[in-house]
Design a protein around this motif. Structure first.
Motif, short mmCIF file in Angstrom:
data_model
loop_
_atom_site.label_atom_id
_atom_site.label_comp_id
_atom_site.label_asym_id
_atom_site.label_seq_id
_atom_site.Cartn_x
_atom_site.Cartn_y
_atom_site.Cartn_z
N ILE A 39 1.27 -1.61 0.42
CA ILE A 39 -0.04 0.21 0.02
C ILE A 39 0.96 1.27 0.08
O ILE A 39 2.08 1.74 0.61
CB ILE A 39 -1.05 -0.21 1.29
N CYS A 40 0.96 2.02 -0.80
CA CYS A 40 1.19 3.60 -0.65
C CYS A 40 0.89 4.32 -0.07
O CYS A 40 -0.61 4.48 -0.05
CB CYS A 40 1.58 3.74 -2.08
N ARG A 96 -1.64 5.82 13.04
CA ARG A 96 -2.32 6.69 12.38
C ARG A 96 -2.11 6.40 10.43
O ARG A 96 -2.29 7.18 10.31
CB ARG A 96 -1.28 8.59 12.72
N HIS B 123 -8.38 1.80 -2.79
CA HIS B 123 -7.53 0.61 -2.59
C HIS B 123 -6.44 1.84 -2.18
O HIS B 123 -5.62 2.46 -1.21
CB HIS B 123 -6.73 -0.38 -2.98
N MET B 125 -7.02 4.20 -0.73
CA MET B 125 -8.14 4.85 1.19
C MET B 125 -7.36 4.28 1.82
O MET B 125 -7.34 5.07 3.07
CB MET B 125 -9.88 5.35 0.81
N LYS B 126 -6.77 3.15 1.35
CA LYS B 126 -6.52 2.03 2.70
C LYS B 126 -5.14 2.73 3.08
O LYS B 126 -4.41 3.02 4.49
CB LYS B 126 -6.06 0.67 2.11
N GLY B 127 -4.08 3.34 1.87
CA GLY B 127 -2.96 3.87 2.35
C GLY B 127 -3.53 5.77 2.39
O GLY B 127 -3.21 6.36 3.63
N PHE B 128 -4.59 6.16 2.03
CA PHE B 128 -4.63 7.75 2.35
C PHE B 128 -5.35 8.22 3.57
O PHE B 128 -5.41 9.27 4.27
CB PHE B 128 -5.24 8.86 0.77
N ILE B 129 -5.73 7.00 4.21
CA ILE B 129 -6.68 7.73 5.41
C ILE B 129 -5.75 7.83 6.61
O ILE B 129 -4.38 7.74 7.29
CB ILE B 129 -8.00 6.74 5.62
N ARG B 130 -6.01 8.89 7.03
CA ARG B 130 -5.05 9.11 8.30
C ARG B 130 -5.74 9.73 10.04
O ARG B 130 -7.02 10.61 10.23
CB ARG B 130 -4.45 10.38 8.07
N PHE B 131 -5.66 8.85 10.28
CA PHE B 131 -5.95 8.78 11.86
C PHE B 131 -5.26 9.46 12.86
O PHE B 131 -4.15 9.91 12.66
CB PHE B 131 -5.50 7.64 12.51
N HIS B 156 -10.11 -3.84 5.85
CA HIS B 156 -9.10 -3.84 6.36
C HIS B 156 -8.62 -3.20 7.58
O HIS B 156 -7.65 -3.45 8.06
CB HIS B 156 -8.85 -2.26 4.76
N PHE B 157 -9.25 -1.79 7.71
CA PHE B 157 -8.67 -1.97 9.50
C PHE B 157 -9.04 -2.63 10.12
O PHE B 157 -8.28 -2.66 11.85
CB PHE B 157 -8.93 -0.26 9.52
N LYS B 159 -9.09 -5.47 10.42
CA LYS B 159 -7.44 -7.05 10.55
C LYS B 159 -6.75 -6.08 10.81
O LYS B 159 -5.74 -6.14 11.41
CB LYS B 159 -7.60 -7.26 9.51
N ARG B 160 -5.89 -4.92 10.26
CA ARG B 160 -4.82 -3.92 10.63
C ARG B 160 -5.20 -3.44 12.38
O ARG B 160 -3.91 -3.38 12.43
CB ARG B 160 -4.73 -3.21 9.76
N LEU B 161 -5.91 -2.84 12.19
CA LEU B 161 -5.90 -2.27 14.08
C LEU B 161 -7.28 -2.72 14.67
O LEU B 161 -7.90 -1.35 15.32
CB LEU B 161 -6.16 -1.00 13.51
N MET B 232 -1.75 10.41 -6.22
CA MET B 232 -2.69 11.85 -4.75
C MET B 232 -2.53 12.82 -5.38
O MET B 232 -2.38 13.54 -5.84
CB MET B 232 -1.27 11.52 -3.72
N ILE B 240 -5.03 14.73 3.59
CA ILE B 240 -4.11 14.00 4.25
C ILE B 240 -3.72 15.28 4.77
O ILE B 240 -3.50 16.10 3.99
CB ILE B 240 -3.92 13.67 2.50
#
Lengths: 403, 251
Positions: A39-40, A96, B123, B125-131, B156-157, B159-161, B232, B240
């Motif tokens: 993932i980028c 984050r 896909h 958004m899995k990268g560009f989302i910022r918490f 996705h999140f 599983k990840r978080l 982007m 972002i």
């Protein structure tokens, strides 16, 4: 020195490494996992993907490689992260969703073994204390002991060692402390031990382009050998940027980005299009034509084999047609038994007709005036096409360097 | 007269409706979500779709790949997505699983194109989302995707978080995904309203560190804003964090 300053110094020293991929691994943990396709997360001002937190553990280095910003003889600010600091930044960035994981490299501090132990300590903290399941790419230090190589590889997803230059002579000239055999040793070790639990995403390497007089043939031959002998996942090419002044180094105002681009295109041809280096280059023409991409170049040389009939020719033949990629070739093969293809269908399948037009027939039909099927005409058009595609980028590059 | 069939906007009832239409050989002019006003020649038909209750059977019959494609088309904002799905299924029952190879049919090439577009955006958004980390350790993100990809990124999140509490808000659709360390729930914004988001103590420091890293990692000799923007697109920049200040600077 505060954390922000350290990060600035140690990211700045790490930025010349081209690799940032995060693919090819399946890992899960209580914090984080890896995504098989990678993932980028962001794109830097140079348009390169940011997937991993790319930093050095330290930019202190006992080596004095001429091309390297961090060489011993350079008078620059030096910094060193503690393993805990790296963990803190990595975990906080990862939660984050800034990053996919960590790309940890280092200058050589004290000795290769000592440096390697610091890298292992950091990565081991991440995996065992923080239960970090994200992607980790670590650089192995040439000359470090095998048991350290074993340990580091069991903790990370990808391990790499940079070959830097394609020939031993080049390396002797510019990186007198580096020994090509030590890099070979690492690659051999990783190849022999690779498994689901050892460097699951495989190994990669990098070469600097344009710092020495080596030809594209030298570079691509080296790549081909490494792909064949060490089962590398990727070879990265990095256009040389003059960070140091040295009598042995060329003083380039503009990094050879177009050359780097052609090398990447050729690299793809080796890995996915069943080309060999000997198809593309030879002693008489040891460098790629900068005006057109290597596949077009090859096709123009073999114009007597064209045009190909897309409804009957083999997958391999389709792959070699400019403007047809792996996806579109597969789609053509899949669908041509179900209905009669037209040029419009080819376009729908992703074929770039403005390149492919010259090299194919579809149901016996040639899409342009067949009297124009000659090398000069086709070459001129494809050179123009290539230029159009790159015009804006080139303009920008030029402007930047005239300022 | 144009026969326009109306459904409530849910995937289940879209499947129920499609089942009904295909089963009874009805050719609708269009299928629209409730709230569609129609034109002079439109004849709006609304059935009691819950009663049909065939969505599960249809999902089973169609199999994973087909459901994946039509679900992704359903998540898109494409103007005529429902009727595209209708024709895709109509042809699926005619040609079977070979249908996806027949890209010369418009309904096939459109379905595959839209499904891919939605998948690609998810896909990205899995990268560009910022918490952002809030005071009570909850992670909070907001975004505004073109397509309705909140559920895909939530999976996705999840599983990840897995061991975090997180919230993701879709600003365009006013829906919010809430994860409680077990599962996520997608609610309308009104049903879950936090008036104030208080950031955790080290949040600003982390944003600063990230900004430092981001500004340092680009190589100035290779500056290439066009390439950067291709990968982007500017429309995502406001969400972002490292780019949100850029908008004003470059305009």
């Amino acid at each position: 020195m505060n954390l922000n300053e350290k990060l600035q110094i140690l990211a700045d020293s790490a930025k010349y490494d081209a690799s940032c991929s995060s693919s090819g691994s399946k890992r899960t943990s209580s914090l984080g996992n890896t995504h098989i396709a990678g993932i980028c997360h962001s794109f830097a001002s140079d348009g390169r993907c940011i997937s991993l937190l790319k930093i050095l553990l330290t930019n202190i280095c006992i080596f004095d490689c001429k091309y390297c910003l961090n060489r011993r003889s350079n008078n620059i600010k030096r910094a060193i992260f503690t393993p805990e600091e790296i963990c803190e930044i990595t975990i906080n960035f990862y939660r984050r969703n800034y990053i996919e994981g960590l790309f940890l490299s280092s200058g050589i501090i004290n000795s290769p073994d000592y440096t390697m132990e610091l890298l292992i300590k950091t990565v081991s903290l991440l995996r065992n204390k923080y239960h970090f399941g994200g992607y980790i790419h670590a650089k192995s230090i040439p000359g470090a002991s095998d048991y350290l190589l074993k340990k580091l590889g069991s903790l990370v997803d990808r391990l790499s060692a940079n070959i830097e230059l394609p020939t031993e002579n080049g390396l002797k000239l510019l990186a007198p402390n580096k020994d090509m055999h030590k890099v070979d040793h690492i690659m051999g070790y990783v190849r022999d031990n690779r498994s689901r639990n050892y460097v699951p995403a495989g190994q990669s390497t990098q070469m600097i382009i344009g710092a020495t007089h080596e030809t594209d043939l030298d570079i691509m031959t080296k790549s081909e050998n490494m792909y064949n002998n060490y089962k590398l996942k990727r070879v990265f090419y990095s256009a040389y940027i003059s960070v140091n002044k040295d009598a042995l180094l060329p003083s380039l105002n503009i990094p050879p980005l177009k050359r780097e681009n052609r090398l990447y295109q050729a690299d793809w041809l080796l890995r996915y299009y069943n080309f060999k280096v000997s198809d593309l280059l030879d002693q008489d023409s040891p460098n790629f034509n900068i005006l057109v991409d290597p596949k077009v170049s090859w096709s123009l040389k073999h114009l007597d084999e064209y045009p190909k009939e897309v409804t009957t020719c083999s997958y391999n033949e389709l792959l070699k047609v400019p403007g047809i990629g792996i996806t579109s070739a597969k789609r053509i093969i899949k669908s041509r038994s179900h209905f009669q293809l037209t040029f419009a269908d080819l376009k729908k399948m992703g074929v770039v007709l403005k390149r492919a037009n010259y090299f194919i027939t579809c149901n016996g039909k040639y899409n342009i005036n067949s009297e124009l099927f000659n090398k000069k005409f086709i070459e001129a058009n494809l050179v123009l096409e290539d230029r159009k595609e790159n015009a804006e980028e080139n303009m920008h590059q030029l402007r930047l360097f005239h300022e | 007269m144009n026969n326009v069939y109306i459904y409530d906007g849910s995937f289940i009832n879209l499947l129920n409706l499609l089942y009904y239409l295909l089963k009874n050989n009805i050719r609708p002019t269009n299928i629209k979500k409730k709230g569609y006003l129609g034109s002079l020649f439109d004849y709006l038909i609304e059935l009691d779709l819950r009663k049909i209750n065939k969505s599960d059977a249809l999902i089973k019959k169609l199999g994973k790949t087909v459901i994946h494609h039509i679900y992704y088309v359903y998540l898109s904002e494409e103007e005529n997505k429902e009727i595209i799905i209708y024709y895709y299924l109509l042809n699926y029952f005619k040609y079977g699983p070979n249908l996806n190879k027949m890209r010369n049919l418009k309904c096939v090439s459109e379905t595959l194109r839209i499904s891919k577009k939605v998948g690609n955006e998810a896909h990205k958004m899995k990268g560009f989302i910022r918490f952002k980390e809030l005071k009570n350790n909850i992670l909070y993100a907001s975004f505004a995707p073109d397509n309705n990809v909140l559920e895909i990124v939530s999976l996705h999140f999840k599983k990840r978080l897995a061991n975090e509490y997180w919230l993701i808000k879709d600003e365009k659709r006013k829906i919010i995904s809430i994860y409680d360390k077990k599962d996520f729930y997608i609610l309308n914004e009104e049903m879950f309203n936090i008036s104030e988001y208080i950031l955790s103590d080290n949040e600003l420091e982390m944003v600063n560190l990230w900004q430092t890293f981001y500004n340092t990692i680009g190589i100035k000799e290779r500056k290439n804003p066009r390439c950067q923007m291709n990968f982007m697109p500017k429309k995502y920049w406001p969400y972002i964090i490292e780019m949100s200040g850029e908008n004003e600077k470059s305009c």
